[in-house]
Design an enzyme around this catalytic site. Structure first.
Site, PDB file in Angstrom:
ATOM      1  N   ASP A  98       0.842  -1.196   0.000  1.00  0.00           N
ATOM      2  CA  ASP A  98       0.000   0.000   0.000  1.00  0.00           C
ATOM      3  C   ASP A  98       0.883   1.254   0.000  1.00  0.00           C
ATOM      4  OD1 ASP A  98      -2.424   1.301   0.002  1.00  0.00           O
ATOM      5  OD2 ASP A  98      -2.892   0.907   2.106  1.00  0.00           O
ATOM      6  N   HIS A  99       0.234   2.423   0.046  1.00  0.00           N
ATOM      7  CA  HIS A  99       0.859   3.745  -0.030  1.00  0.00           C
ATOM      8  C   HIS A  99       2.360   3.785   0.268  1.00  0.00           C
ATOM      9  CE1 HIS A  99      -2.932   6.051  -0.299  1.00  0.00           C
ATOM     10  NE2 HIS A  99      -3.428   5.054   0.418  1.00  0.00           N
ATOM     11  N   GLU A 140      -3.082   8.358   7.102  1.00  0.00           N
ATOM     12  CA  GLU A 140      -2.783   6.936   7.123  1.00  0.00           C
ATOM     13  C   GLU A 140      -1.281   6.753   7.207  1.00  0.00           C
ATOM     14  OE1 GLU A 140      -4.274   2.855   5.091  1.00  0.00           O
ATOM     15  OE2 GLU A 140      -3.789   4.447   3.693  1.00  0.00           O
ATOM     16  N   HIS A 173      -9.259   9.082   4.234  1.00  0.00           N
ATOM     17  CA  HIS A 173      -8.896   8.001   5.142  1.00  0.00           C
ATOM     18  C   HIS A 173      -9.420   8.290   6.543  1.00  0.00           C
ATOM     19  CE1 HIS A 173      -5.247   7.198   2.370  1.00  0.00           C
ATOM     20  NE2 HIS A 173      -6.083   6.186   2.239  1.00  0.00           N
ATOM     21  N   HIS A 183      -9.970   4.360  -2.604  1.00  0.00           N
ATOM     22  CA  HIS A 183      -9.315   4.521  -1.305  1.00  0.00           C
ATOM     23  C   HIS A 183     -10.264   5.244  -0.350  1.00  0.00           C
ATOM     24  CE1 HIS A 183      -4.847   3.799  -2.204  1.00  0.00           C
ATOM     25  NE2 HIS A 183      -5.482   3.515  -3.324  1.00  0.00           N
ATOM     26  N   ASN A 197      -9.914  -0.466  -1.015  1.00  0.00           N
ATOM     27  CA  ASN A 197      -9.100  -0.687   0.175  1.00  0.00           C
ATOM     28  C   ASN A 197      -9.968  -0.745   1.431  1.00  0.00           C
ATOM     29  OD1 ASN A 197      -7.049  -0.449  -1.672  1.00  0.00           O
ATOM     30  ND2 ASN A 197      -5.967   1.179  -0.607  1.00  0.00           N
TER      31      ASN A 197
END
Length: 341
Positions: free
Chosen positions: A95-96, A169, A212, A249, A271
């Site tokens: 992820d990110h 996040e 997020h 997201h 996600n």
């Protein structure tokens, strides 16, 4: 079934887009959360994606080591063993990864996959995310182009983001401003810089108000129609309907009709993190509150070993998180669609 091969992963993504469903991409931070995600996917008869962030990978390596690559690689190796016991296909994803962590996370993991492929094996991870949302779009796409070429050599799919997902996040904070909404011009720039698949497959996280974190339904203002605008603008340019494989997201707090509208515009991956974190932790909190006199050695007593044995409350956590993954599969309409069924 084993971890999905590059060919199976490609088929998974194609089937999702053609069939009007999306896969839950569940963030995992431990063997317990990975088992919970696998259990939920198997119960729903859904293929899916397991992903680990930079912070999750560091945590996985242990507090003494704190090595993102070691943690991610260890989780992937574990997943290759336990996933083979479940009747679904699973892809592994990172992820990110912001610019400052590319050399310490994404690129070393990609190098491992390139070495494996050169030796006749499958890549360790099936896809990696480059998060260039904090840099100007031109720089974002320049780096994405470099990574896409390397990913193609390793038979790995790249994910990139345009616009900014708000909230926080893993210490990366996105402002809640106009960058929450990607534009057709942004998407046209992506197609110009990266092509639409002919230079290597990629997933596009285009923003449409995503944030997020934890929000009650209705508190996040999503505009899924932006995804339709993006697909149409680029589709007209390249002569193909819905040219992008899109990623959703920041879905916590989203209304079900918004989720499904986004899927209709070509979202193939959503996600799932905040909701599964809570589902995992909630029964542990309940166990501690209701059995505190067994968990703790109150007033000099000896407690109850059955109450503080981690296996007892971790089983509850795993079952709860697995149930939340099943719900995600149902919401995304991936339940019952597994290639292995």
């Amino acid at each position: 079934m084993p971890i999905a091969s590059p060919a199976v992963y490609a088929e998974m993504l194609d089937r999702a887009k053609a069939g009007g469903f999306a896969y839950p991409a569940v963030n995992v931070t431990s063997s317990e959360t990975l088992n919970a995600a696998l259990g939920g996917l198997a119960a729903a008869s859904s293929d899916g994606i397991l992903q680990v962030s930079t912070g999750g990978a560091e945590f996985l390596s242990g507090q003494r080591v704190k090595d993102m690559v070691a943690g991610a690689a260890a989780l992937a190796e574990f997943a290759h063993v336990v996933a083979a016991r479940h009747p679904v296909n699973v892809a592994l994803h990172t992820d990110h990864c912001p610019k400052g962590k590319l050399d310490g996370y994404l690129r070393p993991l990609l190098a491992i996959s390139k070495e494996r492929v050169a030796g006749g094996q499958e890549p360790l991870f099936q896809s990696h995310m480059w998060d260039g949302s904090a840099v100007p779009l031109g720089e974002n796409l320049r780096i994405a182009g470099e990574l896409l070429a390397e990913c193609a050599k390793a038979r790995v799919v790249l994910e990139l983001e345009i616009g900014v997902v708000g909230g926080e996040e893993d210490g990366v904070v996105g402002a809640i401003d106009e960058k929450l909404y990607s534009t057709p011009e942004d998407a046209l720039a992506v197609a110009e810089a990266l092509g639409t698949g002919e230079r290597g497959r990629y997933l596009l996280a285009a923003t449409f108000g995503n944030v997020h974190g934890v929000y009650k339904p209705g508190n996040v203002v999503l505009r899924p129609g932006i995804l339709d605008d993006i697909q149409r603008a680029v589709g007209q340019r390249v002569g193909r309907e819905r040219p992008f494989d899109l990623v959703f997201h920041g879905g916590s707090g989203s209304l079900l009709d918004e989720i499904r509208e986004a899927i209709g515009y070509g979202v193939v991956k959503m996600n799932i993190d905040t909701d599964t974190q809570y589902a995992f932790t909630r029964p542990i909190a309940g166990h501690m509150f209701t059995r505190y006199d067994g968990v703790l050695r109150v007033d000099g007593e000896v407690g109850d070993k059955r109450a503080y044995d981690p296996r007892g409350y971790m089983k509850l956590a795993e079952a709860s998180m697995a149930a939340r993954v099943v719900q995600a599969c149902q919401d995304l309409r991936s339940a019952g669609t597994s290639l292995a069924a």
